[in-house]
Scaffold this motif. Structure first.
Motif, PDB file in Angstrom:
ATOM      1  N   PRO A 120       0.815  -1.221   0.000  1.00 30.91           N
ATOM      2  CA  PRO A 120       0.000   0.000   0.000  1.00 30.91           C
ATOM      3  C   PRO A 120       0.848   1.269   0.000  1.00 30.91           C
ATOM      4  CG  PRO A 120      -0.003  -1.021   2.166  1.00 30.91           C
ATOM      5  CD  PRO A 120       0.691  -1.972   1.254  1.00 30.91           C
ATOM      6  N   ASP A 121       0.256   2.329  -0.516  1.00 32.62           N
ATOM      7  CA  ASP A 121       0.926   3.626  -0.546  1.00 32.62           C
ATOM      8  C   ASP A 121       0.971   4.254   0.850  1.00 32.62           C
ATOM      9  OD1 ASP A 121       1.285   4.012  -3.542  1.00 32.62           O
ATOM     10  OD2 ASP A 121      -0.850   3.532  -3.382  1.00 32.62           O
ATOM     11  N   PHE A 122      -0.084   4.017   1.632  1.00 30.61           N
ATOM     12  CA  PHE A 122      -0.175   4.542   2.988  1.00 30.61           C
ATOM     13  C   PHE A 122      -0.804   3.488   3.887  1.00 30.61           C
ATOM     14  CE2 PHE A 122      -0.135   8.282   0.329  1.00 30.61           C
ATOM     15  CZ  PHE A 122       0.729   9.141   1.007  1.00 30.61           C
ATOM     16  N   SER A 123      -0.384   3.479   5.162  1.00 28.50           N
ATOM     17  CA  SER A 123      -0.968   2.578   6.153  1.00 28.50           C
ATOM     18  C   SER A 123      -1.376   3.378   7.382  1.00 28.50           C
ATOM     19  CB  SER A 123       0.042   1.503   6.572  1.00 28.50           C
ATOM     20  OG  SER A 123       0.437   0.725   5.468  1.00 28.50           O
ATOM     21  N   PHE A 124      -2.512   3.008   7.959  1.00 29.01           N
ATOM     22  CA  PHE A 124      -3.005   3.581   9.208  1.00 29.01           C
ATOM     23  C   PHE A 124      -3.000   2.448  10.215  1.00 29.01           C
ATOM     24  CE2 PHE A 124      -4.437   6.448   6.023  1.00 29.01           C
ATOM     25  CZ  PHE A 124      -4.554   7.690   6.624  1.00 29.01           C
ATOM     26  N   ILE A 125      -2.204   2.561  11.275  1.00 32.51           N
ATOM     27  CA  ILE A 125      -1.978   1.433  12.177  1.00 32.51           C
ATOM     28  C   ILE A 125      -2.276   1.802  13.626  1.00 32.51           C
ATOM     29  CG2 ILE A 125      -0.211  -0.157  13.056  1.00 32.51           C
ATOM     30  CD1 ILE A 125       1.192   0.068  10.331  1.00 32.51           C
ATOM     31  N   ASP A 126      -3.110   0.983  14.260  1.00 36.39           N
ATOM     32  CA  ASP A 126      -3.372   1.084  15.693  1.00 36.39           C
ATOM     33  C   ASP A 126      -2.210   0.416  16.424  1.00 36.39           C
ATOM     34  OD1 ASP A 126      -4.688   1.493  18.128  1.00 36.39           O
ATOM     35  OD2 ASP A 126      -5.872  -0.339  17.951  1.00 36.39           O
ATOM     36  N   LEU A 127      -1.974   0.769  17.674  1.00 35.66           N
ATOM     37  CA  LEU A 127      -0.857   0.182  18.409  1.00 35.66           C
ATOM     38  C   LEU A 127      -1.228  -1.060  19.203  1.00 35.66           C
ATOM     39  CD1 LEU A 127       0.959   3.376  19.740  1.00 35.66           C
ATOM     40  CD2 LEU A 127       1.485   2.009  17.711  1.00 35.66           C
ATOM     41  N   LEU A 128      -2.411  -1.058  19.812  1.00 30.70           N
ATOM     42  CA  LEU A 128      -2.809  -2.175  20.671  1.00 30.70           C
ATOM     43  C   LEU A 128      -3.657  -3.167  19.895  1.00 30.70           C
ATOM     44  CD1 LEU A 128      -3.701  -0.068  23.832  1.00 30.70           C
ATOM     45  CD2 LEU A 128      -1.598  -1.355  23.402  1.00 30.70           C
ATOM     46  N   MET A 129      -3.011  -4.291  19.519  1.00 34.68           N
ATOM     47  CA  MET A 129      -3.698  -5.321  18.729  1.00 34.68           C
ATOM     48  C   MET A 129      -3.224  -6.702  19.161  1.00 34.68           C
ATOM     49  SD  MET A 129      -3.520  -3.803  14.881  1.00 34.68           S
ATOM     50  CE  MET A 129      -1.751  -3.685  14.915  1.00 34.68           C
ATOM     51  N   PRO A 130      -4.030  -7.726  18.868  1.00 35.82           N
ATOM     52  CA  PRO A 130      -3.599  -9.091  19.188  1.00 35.82           C
ATOM     53  C   PRO A 130      -2.525  -9.581  18.215  1.00 35.82           C
ATOM     54  CG  PRO A 130      -5.720  -9.112  18.068  1.00 35.82           C
ATOM     55  CD  PRO A 130      -5.374  -7.671  18.313  1.00 35.82           C
ATOM     56  N   GLU A 131      -1.798 -10.595  18.618  1.00 32.56           N
ATOM     57  CA  GLU A 131      -0.800 -11.314  17.822  1.00 32.56           C
ATOM     58  C   GLU A 131       0.487 -10.537  17.566  1.00 32.56           C
ATOM     59  OE1 GLU A 131      -2.634 -12.731  14.229  1.00 32.56           O
ATOM     60  OE2 GLU A 131      -3.978 -14.062  15.321  1.00 32.56           O
ATOM     61  N   MET A 132       0.378  -9.265  17.255  1.00 29.74           N
ATOM     62  CA  MET A 132       1.553  -8.437  16.985  1.00 29.74           C
ATOM     63  C   MET A 132       1.166  -6.989  17.240  1.00 29.74           C
ATOM     64  SD  MET A 132       3.544  -7.884  13.318  1.00 29.74           S
ATOM     65  CE  MET A 132       3.750  -9.612  12.994  1.00 29.74           C
ATOM     66  N   SER A 133       1.927  -6.294  18.074  1.00 32.28           N
ATOM     67  CA  SER A 133       1.595  -4.906  18.381  1.00 32.28           C
ATOM     68  C   SER A 133       1.825  -4.017  17.166  1.00 32.28           C
ATOM     69  CB  SER A 133       2.462  -4.405  19.541  1.00 32.28           C
ATOM     70  OG  SER A 133       3.800  -4.233  19.101  1.00 32.28           O
ATOM     71  N   GLY A 134       1.278  -2.821  17.227  1.00 27.27           N
ATOM     72  CA  GLY A 134       1.493  -1.857  16.162  1.00 27.27           C
ATOM     73  C   GLY A 134       2.970  -1.537  15.987  1.00 27.27           C
ATOM     74  N   GLN A 135       3.703  -1.429  17.115  1.00 22.19           N
ATOM     75  CA  GLN A 135       5.132  -1.138  17.044  1.00 22.19           C
ATOM     76  C   GLN A 135       5.876  -2.252  16.303  1.00 22.19           C
ATOM     77  OE1 GLN A 135       3.125  -0.697  19.721  1.00 22.19           O
ATOM     78  NE2 GLN A 135       4.002   0.748  21.198  1.00 22.19           N
ATOM     79  N   GLU A 136       5.540  -3.504  16.624  1.00 23.53           N
ATOM     80  CA  GLU A 136       6.185  -4.639  15.945  1.00 23.53           C
ATOM     81  C   GLU A 136       5.841  -4.642  14.454  1.00 23.53           C
ATOM     82  OE1 GLU A 136       6.304  -8.462  18.680  1.00 23.53           O
ATOM     83  OE2 GLU A 136       4.380  -7.415  18.873  1.00 23.53           O
ATOM     84  N   LEU A 137       4.583  -4.353  14.150  1.00 26.32           N
ATOM     85  CA  LEU A 137       4.149  -4.310  12.756  1.00 26.32           C
ATOM     86  C   LEU A 137       4.912  -3.227  11.992  1.00 26.32           C
ATOM     87  CD1 LEU A 137       2.335  -5.036  10.369  1.00 26.32           C
ATOM     88  CD2 LEU A 137       0.583  -3.533  11.360  1.00 26.32           C
ATOM     89  N   ILE A 138       5.019  -2.046  12.575  1.00 21.21           N
ATOM     90  CA  ILE A 138       5.734  -0.946  11.919  1.00 21.21           C
ATOM     91  C   ILE A 138       7.190  -1.338  11.662  1.00 21.21           C
ATOM     92  CG2 ILE A 138       6.575   1.427  12.197  1.00 21.21           C
ATOM     93  CD1 ILE A 138       3.899   1.870  13.863  1.00 21.21           C
TER      94      ILE A 138
END
Length: 119
Positions: A47-65
């Motif tokens: 994707p050209d842009f992503s909107f990411i929440d931080l508190l999520m199951p399986e992998m946090s937003g920080q880990e995803l980023i």
């Protein structure tokens, strides 16, 4: 243009999607409810842009980023979170995101973000 919205709340996803659609045309939207799911979609769709929440199951937003930045160091990411702790904001900004958006995502925030996206 492709935009990925990542939030474990279906309500939050729909709210962001609805508001972005008002100001952005000809966009393909993708949604994910976990960091793990989002990473797979990111790899497939780039994707050209992503909107990411931080508190999520399986992998946090920080880990995803961090994982997304390994794939594409120039990825364009907005963080959306209700966590307004200074240390969290600093940590997230150190990962190279465009902006930290305090929830709730509203019309004014959508207008600002969309102006940035349009250039």
């Amino acid at each position: 243009m492709k935009i990925l919205i990542v939030d474990d709340s279906a309500f939050a996803q729909k709210s962001v999607l609805r508001l972005l659609k008002v100001y952005l045309k000809e966009v393909e939207f993708y949604t994910a409810t976990s960091g793990k799911e989002a990473l797979e979609i990111y790899k497939e769709q780039n994707p050209d842009f992503s909107f990411i929440d931080l508190l999520m199951p399986e992998m946090s937003g920080q880990e995803l980023i961090a994982n997304i930045k390994k794939i594409n160091k120039d990825s364009k990411i907005f963080v959306m979170s209700a966590d307004v702790q200074k240390s969290v904001k600093e940590e997230v900004k150190s990962l190279g995101v465009i902006s930290f958006i305090n929830k709730p995502f509203n019309k004014e925030k959508a207008m600002e973000v969309c102006e940035f996206i349009k250039g």
